[in-house]
Design an enzyme around this catalytic site. Sequence first.
Site, PDB file in Angstrom:
ATOM      1  N   HIS A  62       0.838  -1.198   0.000  1.00  0.00           N
ATOM      2  CA  HIS A  62       0.000   0.000   0.000  1.00  0.00           C
ATOM      3  C   HIS A  62       0.872   1.246   0.000  1.00  0.00           C
ATOM      4  O   HIS A  62       2.107   1.160   0.144  1.00  0.00           O
ATOM      5  CB  HIS A  62      -0.981  -0.002   1.173  1.00  0.00           C
ATOM      6  CG  HIS A  62      -0.342   0.091   2.528  1.00  0.00           C
ATOM      7  ND1 HIS A  62       0.493  -0.885   3.046  1.00  0.00           N
ATOM      8  CD2 HIS A  62      -0.416   1.049   3.501  1.00  0.00           C
ATOM      9  CE1 HIS A  62       0.883  -0.544   4.255  1.00  0.00           C
ATOM     10  NE2 HIS A  62       0.357   0.631   4.558  1.00  0.00           N
ATOM     11  N   HIS A  64       1.293   3.879   2.039  1.00  0.00           N
ATOM     12  CA  HIS A  64       1.788   4.609   3.192  1.00  0.00           C
ATOM     13  C   HIS A  64       3.314   4.578   3.124  1.00  0.00           C
ATOM     14  O   HIS A  64       3.918   3.540   2.798  1.00  0.00           O
ATOM     15  CB  HIS A  64       1.263   4.010   4.492  1.00  0.00           C
ATOM     16  CG  HIS A  64      -0.137   4.447   4.802  1.00  0.00           C
ATOM     17  ND1 HIS A  64      -0.973   3.736   5.639  1.00  0.00           N
ATOM     18  CD2 HIS A  64      -0.855   5.536   4.395  1.00  0.00           C
ATOM     19  CE1 HIS A  64      -2.135   4.370   5.727  1.00  0.00           C
ATOM     20  NE2 HIS A  64      -2.088   5.449   4.982  1.00  0.00           N
ATOM     21  N   ASP A  66       5.912   4.302   4.938  1.00  0.00           N
ATOM     22  CA  ASP A  66       6.805   3.325   5.562  1.00  0.00           C
ATOM     23  C   ASP A  66       6.830   1.998   4.823  1.00  0.00           C
ATOM     24  O   ASP A  66       7.542   1.082   5.218  1.00  0.00           O
ATOM     25  CB  ASP A  66       6.436   3.125   7.041  1.00  0.00           C
ATOM     26  CG  ASP A  66       4.985   2.732   7.257  1.00  0.00           C
ATOM     27  OD1 ASP A  66       4.117   3.166   6.483  1.00  0.00           O
ATOM     28  OD2 ASP A  66       4.710   1.998   8.223  1.00  0.00           O
ATOM     29  N   HIS A  67       6.072   1.907   3.717  1.00  0.00           N
ATOM     30  CA  HIS A  67       6.056   0.672   2.937  1.00  0.00           C
ATOM     31  C   HIS A  67       6.567   0.856   1.508  1.00  0.00           C
ATOM     32  O   HIS A  67       6.738  -0.134   0.802  1.00  0.00           O
ATOM     33  CB  HIS A  67       4.648   0.072   2.920  1.00  0.00           C
ATOM     34  CG  HIS A  67       4.208  -0.412   4.257  1.00  0.00           C
ATOM     35  ND1 HIS A  67       4.264  -1.727   4.640  1.00  0.00           N
ATOM     36  CD2 HIS A  67       3.751   0.267   5.334  1.00  0.00           C
ATOM     37  CE1 HIS A  67       3.837  -1.847   5.893  1.00  0.00           C
ATOM     38  NE2 HIS A  67       3.525  -0.649   6.333  1.00  0.00           N
ATOM     39  N   HIS A 142      -7.467  -1.658   5.829  1.00  0.00           N
ATOM     40  CA  HIS A 142      -6.627  -0.591   6.344  1.00  0.00           C
ATOM     41  C   HIS A 142      -7.259   0.748   5.969  1.00  0.00           C
ATOM     42  O   HIS A 142      -8.310   0.793   5.321  1.00  0.00           O
ATOM     43  CB  HIS A 142      -5.219  -0.728   5.761  1.00  0.00           C
ATOM     44  CG  HIS A 142      -4.173   0.062   6.484  1.00  0.00           C
ATOM     45  ND1 HIS A 142      -4.100   0.140   7.854  1.00  0.00           N
ATOM     46  CD2 HIS A 142      -3.147   0.831   6.020  1.00  0.00           C
ATOM     47  CE1 HIS A 142      -3.097   0.902   8.206  1.00  0.00           C
ATOM     48  NE2 HIS A 142      -2.500   1.346   7.099  1.00  0.00           N
ATOM     49  N   ASP A 212      -0.248  -4.057   6.786  1.00  0.00           N
ATOM     50  CA  ASP A 212      -1.123  -3.279   7.669  1.00  0.00           C
ATOM     51  C   ASP A 212      -2.595  -3.663   7.509  1.00  0.00           C
ATOM     52  O   ASP A 212      -3.148  -3.585   6.408  1.00  0.00           O
ATOM     53  CB  ASP A 212      -0.970  -1.794   7.367  1.00  0.00           C
ATOM     54  CG  ASP A 212       0.435  -1.296   7.655  1.00  0.00           C
ATOM     55  OD1 ASP A 212       1.351  -2.138   7.741  1.00  0.00           O
ATOM     56  OD2 ASP A 212       0.611  -0.073   7.787  1.00  0.00           O
ATOM     57  N   HIS A 270       5.950  -5.037  12.174  1.00  0.00           N
ATOM     58  CA  HIS A 270       5.324  -3.715  12.080  1.00  0.00           C
ATOM     59  C   HIS A 270       5.094  -3.134  13.472  1.00  0.00           C
ATOM     60  O   HIS A 270       4.018  -2.674  13.823  1.00  0.00           O
ATOM     61  CB  HIS A 270       4.009  -3.785  11.300  1.00  0.00           C
ATOM     62  CG  HIS A 270       3.554  -2.454  10.770  1.00  0.00           C
ATOM     63  ND1 HIS A 270       2.604  -1.692  11.403  1.00  0.00           N
ATOM     64  CD2 HIS A 270       3.919  -1.763   9.662  1.00  0.00           C
ATOM     65  CE1 HIS A 270       2.403  -0.583  10.714  1.00  0.00           C
ATOM     66  NE2 HIS A 270       3.192  -0.611   9.646  1.00  0.00           N
TER      67      HIS A 270
END
Length: 306
Positions: A62, A64, A66-67, A142, A212, A270
């Site tokens: 996805h 976000h 941090d990914h 999410h 997530d 995570h």
Amino acid sequence: MAFQVKILGSNSATPAHNRNQTAQLLIAENEYYLIDCGEGTQMQLIRYRIRFHKISCIFISHLHGDHYLGLMGLLLTMHLQGREHDLHVFGPAGLDEIITIQLKHSGTVLSYKVYFTALQANATGVIFESRLLSVRTVPLVHRIACTGFVFSEKPKSRRFNKARLQEDMTGDDINQLKQGNDIYTPEGELKYRCIDYTLPPRRSRSYAYCSDTRYEPAIIPLIKNVDVLYHESTFTQEFAERATATYHSTALQAAQIAKEANVNMLLLGHYSVRYKDLTPLLVEARQEFYNTRLAVEGETIDIGEE
């Protein structure tokens, strides 16, 4: 055959406590797959002496940061190193636009081709197949569209029983027997019967990556009986309300999913930056599902047994 996952990053949101943002490398024999690419992923690849050019596919769960924020740096380093062979990127719609805009405004034309496949939110199905593996999607719950992945070994050939090797057997004979075929003479007489010269195929193994997601029992049928399940565990149960509000899971909830799905091993990850010591997460999960491990950067987890 090697079938293992190497942890490159295990933290959520921001780097903290010597933990980096989410990234994993799945290795299936000589096939390398990068799963998510948080900031600093290429530094982790360098740290663990993983050669970039071996990565053939990248799967982004996805959008976000941090990914995926490590992705452009990695793509550009591959370019600077003179990569020539194709790279396949799977991710949410919009990721292709992010890549294209950055290449456009930096005046960069990559030395290799990138083939992008947009993932369909809330859909499940096979998105990729290689000689060894198939990859299918798992819709997660999410705050934005998020996709999990199940990596499954394809059915394997029967194994030749070396103790039964005959002097006049050819390489083609052995390959045919391993494929389950009997061998006949030109006159049509049975020469070698497959069942007499081979052993049953080794078991095919599987790895599920659930990035997530809020606690969601609907994913259980899609990850049933996998060898190793990676399931996010951002919080302990003490913060269950916050987990629900932020569309994340607790370690206990991850363990409940693992138990109901009858997986062999649960891998937590995570982690919230509030946890310097990860022991409380592990203890909580093991109360529900004992065969649980922490995702620890630099560690390599063997998936199942051949």
